[in-house]
Scaffold this active site. Structure first.
Site, PDB file in Angstrom:
ATOM      1  CB  THR A  62      -1.044  -0.078   1.153  1.00  0.00           C
ATOM      2  OG1 THR A  62      -1.966   1.003   0.982  1.00  0.00           O
ATOM      3  CG2 THR A  62      -0.409  -0.015   2.526  1.00  0.00           C
ATOM      4  CE  LYS A  66      -2.009   0.485  -3.367  1.00  0.00           C
ATOM      5  NZ  LYS A  66      -3.420   0.664  -3.696  1.00  0.00           N
ATOM      6  CG  ASN A  87      -3.257  -4.423  -5.122  1.00  0.00           C
ATOM      7  OD1 ASN A  87      -3.074  -5.035  -6.170  1.00  0.00           O
ATOM      8  ND2 ASN A  87      -4.326  -4.588  -4.387  1.00  0.00           N
ATOM      9  CG  ASP A 102      -5.703  -1.458  -5.718  1.00  0.00           C
ATOM     10  OD1 ASP A 102      -6.282  -1.945  -4.733  1.00  0.00           O
ATOM     11  OD2 ASP A 102      -4.582  -0.896  -5.641  1.00  0.00           O
ATOM     12  CG  ASN A 150      -7.591  14.983 -12.824  1.00  0.00           C
ATOM     13  OD1 ASN A 150      -8.064  14.740 -11.712  1.00  0.00           O
ATOM     14  ND2 ASN A 150      -6.308  15.275 -13.006  1.00  0.00           N
ATOM     15  CB  ILE A 218     -12.983   4.603  -4.950  1.00  0.00           C
ATOM     16  CG1 ILE A 218     -12.044   5.794  -5.103  1.00  0.00           C
ATOM     17  CG2 ILE A 218     -13.459   4.088  -6.298  1.00  0.00           C
ATOM     18  CD1 ILE A 218     -10.713   5.413  -5.730  1.00  0.00           C
ATOM     19  N   GLY A 241     -16.754   3.053  -1.384  1.00  0.00           N
ATOM     20  CA  GLY A 241     -15.433   2.475  -1.619  1.00  0.00           C
ATOM     21  C   GLY A 241     -15.155   1.169  -0.896  1.00  0.00           C
TER      22      GLY A 241
HETATM   23  P1  NAP Z   1      -3.777  10.377  -6.076  1.00  0.00           P
HETATM   24  O1  NAP Z   1      -2.989   9.516  -6.993  1.00  0.00           O
HETATM   25  O2  NAP Z   1      -3.087  11.342  -5.188  1.00  0.00           O
HETATM   26  O3  NAP Z   1      -4.856  11.200  -6.973  1.00  0.00           O
HETATM   27  C1  NAP Z   1      -5.686  12.185  -6.392  1.00  0.00           C
HETATM   28  C2  NAP Z   1      -6.765  12.632  -7.387  1.00  0.00           C
HETATM   29  O4  NAP Z   1      -7.635  13.547  -6.691  1.00  0.00           O
HETATM   30  C3  NAP Z   1      -6.227  13.407  -8.598  1.00  0.00           C
HETATM   31  O5  NAP Z   1      -7.103  13.213  -9.687  1.00  0.00           O
HETATM   32  C4  NAP Z   1      -6.303  14.865  -8.091  1.00  0.00           C
HETATM   33  O6  NAP Z   1      -6.415  15.814  -9.122  1.00  0.00           O
HETATM   34  C5  NAP Z   1      -7.617  14.826  -7.332  1.00  0.00           C
HETATM   35  N1  NAP Z   1      -7.701  15.872  -6.316  1.00  0.00           N
HETATM   36  C6  NAP Z   1      -7.138  15.861  -5.085  1.00  0.00           C
HETATM   37  N2  NAP Z   1      -7.450  17.014  -4.425  1.00  0.00           N
HETATM   38  C7  NAP Z   1      -8.219  17.744  -5.265  1.00  0.00           C
HETATM   39  C8  NAP Z   1      -8.871  19.003  -5.167  1.00  0.00           C
HETATM   40  N3  NAP Z   1      -8.785  19.750  -4.067  1.00  0.00           N
HETATM   41  N4  NAP Z   1      -9.584  19.434  -6.225  1.00  0.00           N
HETATM   42  C9  NAP Z   1      -9.692  18.690  -7.356  1.00  0.00           C
HETATM   43  N5  NAP Z   1      -9.106  17.477  -7.510  1.00  0.00           N
HETATM   44  C10 NAP Z   1      -8.390  17.014  -6.484  1.00  0.00           C
HETATM   45  O7  NAP Z   1      -4.683   9.489  -5.090  1.00  0.00           O
HETATM   46  P2  NAP Z   1      -5.278   8.011  -5.350  1.00  0.00           P
HETATM   47  O8  NAP Z   1      -4.328   7.016  -4.827  1.00  0.00           O
HETATM   48  O9  NAP Z   1      -5.754   7.915  -6.746  1.00  0.00           O
HETATM   49  O10 NAP Z   1      -6.503   8.010  -4.313  1.00  0.00           O
HETATM   50  C11 NAP Z   1      -7.631   8.835  -4.526  1.00  0.00           C
HETATM   51  C12 NAP Z   1      -8.744   8.490  -3.523  1.00  0.00           C
HETATM   52  O11 NAP Z   1      -9.131   7.130  -3.685  1.00  0.00           O
HETATM   53  C13 NAP Z   1      -8.350   8.621  -2.043  1.00  0.00           C
HETATM   54  O12 NAP Z   1      -9.437   9.195  -1.373  1.00  0.00           O
HETATM   55  C14 NAP Z   1      -8.137   7.189  -1.595  1.00  0.00           C
HETATM   56  O13 NAP Z   1      -8.407   7.008  -0.220  1.00  0.00           O
HETATM   57  C15 NAP Z   1      -9.172   6.459  -2.436  1.00  0.00           C
HETATM   58  N6  NAP Z   1      -8.830   5.036  -2.684  1.00  0.00           N
HETATM   59  C16 NAP Z   1      -9.751   4.088  -2.315  1.00  0.00           C
HETATM   60  C17 NAP Z   1      -9.460   2.758  -2.541  1.00  0.00           C
HETATM   61  C18 NAP Z   1     -10.470   1.694  -2.132  1.00  0.00           C
HETATM   62  O14 NAP Z   1     -10.090   0.516  -2.042  1.00  0.00           O
HETATM   63  N7  NAP Z   1     -11.710   2.045  -1.913  1.00  0.00           N
HETATM   64  C19 NAP Z   1      -8.258   2.380  -3.157  1.00  0.00           C
HETATM   65  C20 NAP Z   1      -7.356   3.373  -3.541  1.00  0.00           C
HETATM   66  C21 NAP Z   1      -7.664   4.716  -3.294  1.00  0.00           C
HETATM   67  P3  NAP Z   1      -5.094  16.518  -9.782  1.00  0.00           P
HETATM   68  O15 NAP Z   1      -4.546  15.517 -10.758  1.00  0.00           O
HETATM   69  O16 NAP Z   1      -5.618  17.743 -10.409  1.00  0.00           O
HETATM   70  O17 NAP Z   1      -4.154  16.783  -8.634  1.00  0.00           O
END
Ligand code: NAP
Length: 276
Positions: A62, A66, A87, A102, A150, A218, A241
């Site tokens: 995690t 990853k 993962n 995932d 996005n 999610i 999620g």
């Molecule tokens: P990441 O790689 O950091 O990507 C974050 C995404 O959110 C990007 O598209 C980013 O946009 C956007 N974002 C963040 N803050 C923002 C804001 N203030 N305004 C607009 N867009 C914003 O993170 P990730 O690993 O993909 O995870 C994303 C979410 O998924 C988290 O909440 C995580 O907990 C959840 N998740 C859940 C699972 C599950 O098993 N349910 C698994 C993995 C992740 P930009 O590109 O513009 O920065």
């Protein structure tokens, strides 16, 4: 001999995976233990070598490892290689092989909700790591149209252009995405917007969501984001999620043991954990 499984990450103390997998080992009478291992970035290589030397049977990976772990594995499955993230690792005759469950886990969770996934047009909100795993896995599963919105448009464009699977895709700006939400029968929210403590925020206006749509977010903390609440008011079917988390775990368990586990029991275990 007892088999060893685990999860490596930083932070790791609140991982729900040990409780979920240990419960399954008990349920299926498998002599194994699953432990959380706190591994900082600087210790990743040493930790992987150590796990291999100890003869670990498998482990999950995690945040923040990853992507970086790929360089330390003996083999990587093609989907995980394309996504650029692993993962789940399985020890196959002494070799550590990396997989991504995932994205496929997310798709499997959706299939439990809708039998007609292939005929739905999808919009994914977000272009981070989770979005990439979901987009590639949905494209591989044959979903014909997947558009992307996005905040940072270049990241969405890069994601779409790097996908090795055939899929029709447009990258949308916020205004167009909001105006055309009613064209999608599947909307997947993958950004961190709406997560605790920022629970009143929305990734975009949900005004045009229709009742024929499945809306998935999610995030699982909170269990129902504001985006899901608004979608539910519009009559859409909603999914949080927990499904993605449970199904990535189920597919990892199946890779390790050959058993596709009881996902309802896993979900109950996770909900107990989230409820404190
Ligand atoms: P990441 O790689 O950091 O990507 C974050 C995404 O959110 C990007 O598209 C980013 O946009 C956007 N974002 C963040 N803050 C923002 C804001 N203030 N305004 C607009 N867009 C914003 O993170 P990730 O690993 O993909 O995870 C994303 C979410 O998924 C988290 O909440 C995580 O907990 C959840 N998740 C859940 C699972 C599950 O098993 N349910 C698994 C993995 C992740 P930009 O590109 O513009 O920065």
């Amino acid at each position: 001999m007892k088999k060893l499984f685990g999860v490596i990450g930083d932070p790791i103390a609140h991982s729900m995976s040990p409780a979920m997998h240990n419960d399954l080992f008990d349920l299926y009478g498998i002599n194994a233990a699953y432990l959380p291992f706190h591994v900082s970035r600087g210790n990743l290589e040493a930790a992987v070598k150590g796990l291999k030397a100890l003869g670990v049977s498998g482990f999950n990976v995690t945040i923040p490892h990853k992507t970086d772990i790929i360089a330390h594995l003996d083999k990587v499955d093609p989907l995980a290689r394309a996504i650029g993230a692993v993962n789940t690792v399985k020890n196959e005759n002494g070799l550590l092989v990396g997989y991504n469950t995932d994205g496929p886990g997310f798709v499997k969770g959706l299939e439990y909700m809708a039998a007609d996934l292939g005929s739905r047009s999808a919009l994914i909100i977000g272009a981070g790591g989770a979005s990439r795993a979901i987009y590639f896995s949905m494209a591989q599963a044959g979903i014909g149209r997947i558009d992307l919105y996005n905040r940072t448009i270049q990241k969405a464009e890069e994601l779409v252009s790097s996908c090795p699977f055939k899929v029709e895709s447009k990258v949308l700006g916020q205004e167009t995405a909001e105006k055309t939400l009613d064209e999608y029968q599947l909307i997947i929210q993958t950004t961190s917007i709406g997560m605790v403590p920022d629970t009143e925020s929305l990734p975009l206006s949900p005004e045009k969501i229709t009742q024929d749509t499945i809306v998935s977010d999610i995030i699982y903390n909170p269990l129902q984001t504001k985006f899901l609440k608004e979608a539910s008011k519009k009559g859409a079917a909603i999914q949080n999620g927990v499904g993605m988390f449970v199904f990535q775990g189920a597919l990892a368990f199946e890779l390790w043991t050959g058993i596709f586990p009881d996902v309802e029991r896993m979900e109950a275990n996770v909900l107990r954990n989230l409820g404190g």
